[in-house]
Write an enzyme that holds these catalytic residues in place. Structure first.
Site, PDB file in Angstrom:
ATOM      1  N   SER A  11       0.803  -1.223   0.000  1.00 38.59           N
ATOM      2  CA  SER A  11       0.000   0.000   0.000  1.00 38.59           C
ATOM      3  C   SER A  11       0.836   1.273   0.000  1.00 38.59           C
ATOM      4  CB  SER A  11      -0.899   0.018   1.239  1.00 38.59           C
ATOM      5  OG  SER A  11      -0.099   0.122   2.411  1.00 38.59           O
ATOM      6  N   GLY A  12       2.120   1.133   0.287  1.00 39.67           N
ATOM      7  CA  GLY A  12       2.965   2.300   0.497  1.00 39.67           C
ATOM      8  C   GLY A  12       3.176   2.571   1.976  1.00 39.67           C
ATOM      9  N   VAL A  14       3.910   1.257   6.128  1.00 35.69           N
ATOM     10  CA  VAL A  14       4.966   0.489   6.776  1.00 35.69           C
ATOM     11  C   VAL A  14       4.537  -0.949   7.078  1.00 35.69           C
ATOM     12  CG1 VAL A  14       4.355   1.207   9.133  1.00 35.69           C
ATOM     13  CG2 VAL A  14       6.733   0.601   8.597  1.00 35.69           C
ATOM     14  N   CYS A 100     -14.670  -3.547   1.281  1.00 36.31           N
ATOM     15  CA  CYS A 100     -13.463  -3.500   0.445  1.00 36.31           C
ATOM     16  C   CYS A 100     -12.608  -4.749   0.649  1.00 36.31           C
ATOM     17  CB  CYS A 100     -12.645  -2.246   0.766  1.00 36.31           C
ATOM     18  SG  CYS A 100     -11.109  -2.107  -0.177  1.00 36.31           S
ATOM     19  N   GLY A 124      -0.827  -6.529   4.991  1.00 40.48           N
ATOM     20  CA  GLY A 124      -0.244  -6.012   6.226  1.00 40.48           C
ATOM     21  C   GLY A 124      -1.256  -5.839   7.338  1.00 40.48           C
ATOM     22  N   CYS A 198     -10.657   4.908   2.598  1.00 42.67           N
ATOM     23  CA  CYS A 198      -9.591   5.047   1.597  1.00 42.67           C
ATOM     24  C   CYS A 198      -9.914   6.086   0.526  1.00 42.67           C
ATOM     25  CB  CYS A 198      -9.287   3.693   0.962  1.00 42.67           C
ATOM     26  SG  CYS A 198     -10.718   2.805   0.352  1.00 42.67           S
TER      27      CYS A 198
END
Length: 378
Positions: A11-12, A14, A100, A124, A198
């Site tokens: 997702s970008g 951590v 989602c 994650g 989101c």
């Protein structure tokens, strides 16, 4: 012997980055996928997936894995956003993150990963999967970090989806995830966690919703005094449209300075107002004063569209439930199982039970599934 291929959603952030690192450490062949789920005004300050993709690509480079950019915006609009709008227009408060996960991350993404030759997918999320040796069923468990557990959002996953899913950080605390990210030099080690829905991001929610749902003003009425009191039902102000409010809402009512008629000086006269009911037939927003007002407390609820992780409902018994994310588990009794509906009864009243939100059932750390709240009783 070839390595088992795992496709991970990057997702970008951590959490997915450290998940990818851990999988590679464990000997998997790891492939990253960046999911683009929203295209409208995606270059705005609130919702910029291109920035997240740059972060995800930088992470993939450090870890040493390939990354693919996949557009699921059409599927998201049809399967998630359309339902989100329908629910708000009906006066309910949906949770699109749950939909989602069920429709995009563990369906469209899973299908895409299988086409890439993956044996498993990974995300994650702070959750765990365990195979119960006695029943042969896959169980969805809470993440070990109680402050980050995301099983609530994953409760609609089924046996087929869980059997193909890995949650690499499910047994870690968030602090440990940050530590690992820093230790291996990930560029997003200190990136702030994303919050909110989101496709809305950090933008003002009412401003966003107003682009799709027309404002229909109506009266805000006082539900605090008893029915016999002449002040009962007095108009305190105007709401902008029932779709723009949720039960238990305190901010944004525009009546902060109003006090109950005849209230004594000092004391509770300035107690905050809360949304207690939305009457769609009369377009009336009912508010009450005080966090623990009886109209904000519910002893039971009914839910529909039930989804059970094991594929069948659990036995009617005593369990624990959450009626909203980040809520402490509340003891409850499951009853009235009928097709895809059920009832939960609580020995301790629950605050601001909200139609459209999900009631999720637990047996200890095991998430059993849940359903969408349709009604509640005070």
């Amino acid at each position: 012997m070839s390595k088992q291929r795992v496709v991970i959603g990057l997702s970008g952030g951590v959490d997915s980055a450290v998940s990818a690192h851990l999988l590679k450490q464990q000997g998997y062949e790891v492939v990253g996928i960046f999911m683009k789920n929203w295209e409208d005004d995606d270059d705005s300050e609130y919702c910029a997936s291109n920035i997240d993709f740059v972060d995800a690509a930088a992470v993939a480079d450090v870890i040493g894995i390939d990354i693919e950019h996949v557009n699921f915006a059409a599927e998201y609009r049809d399967r998630v956003f359309a339902e989100f709008l329908r629910e708000y227009q009906a006066g309910r408060t949906p949770n699109p993150d749950i939909l989602c996960n069920a429709e995009i991350k563990f369906k469209a993404f899973l299908d895409h990963a299988m086409r890439l030759g993956a044996e498993k997918i990974a995300t994650g999320h702070y959750a765990r999967v365990r195979l119960n040796q006695q029943t042969g069923k896959h169980e969805l468990l809470k993440g070990l970090d109680p402050a980050k557990d995301q099983s609530y959002f994953l409760h609609r996953l089924n046996q087929s989806q869980l059997s193909k899913t890995l949650f690499p950080i499910g047994e870690l605390l968030k602090t440990e995830v940050r530590r690992i990210a820093t230790e291996i030099g990930l560029p997003n080690a200190k990136k702030k966690d994303s919050t909110g829905i989101c496709f809305i991001g950090e933008r003002p929610f009412r401003e966003f919703l107003n682009r799709f749902i027309q404002m229909k003003p109506g009266p805000i009425r006082d539900g605090t005094p008893p029915a016999a009191d002449k002040a009962h039902g007095r108009v305190l102000g105007q709401h902008v449209g029932l779709s723009f409010y949720t039960l238990g809402q305190r901010q944004g009512l525009g009546i902060g300075g109003v006090k109950p008629k005849g209230a004594p000086r000092g004391g509770g006269e300035h107690a905050p107002w809360f949304t207690a009911r939305k009457d769609m037939q009369t377009n009336t927003l009912w508010v009450v004063q005080g966090h623990d007002h009886p109209l904000l407390l519910s002893n039971s609820l009914h839910a529909q569209d039930a989804s059970w992780v094991a594929g069948a409902p659990p036995a009617t018994s005593v369990y624990a439930a959450k009626t909203r994310y980040r809520q402490a588990d509340a003891p409850c009794t499951l009853s009235d199982l009928d097709g895809n509906t059920f009832k939960l009864s609580f020995p301790q009243p629950q605050w601001a039970v909200t139609p459209g939100q999900s009631a999720v059932l637990y047996d200890g750390d095991v998430c059993l599934g849940g359903g969408v709240i349709t009604q509640f009783q005070t």
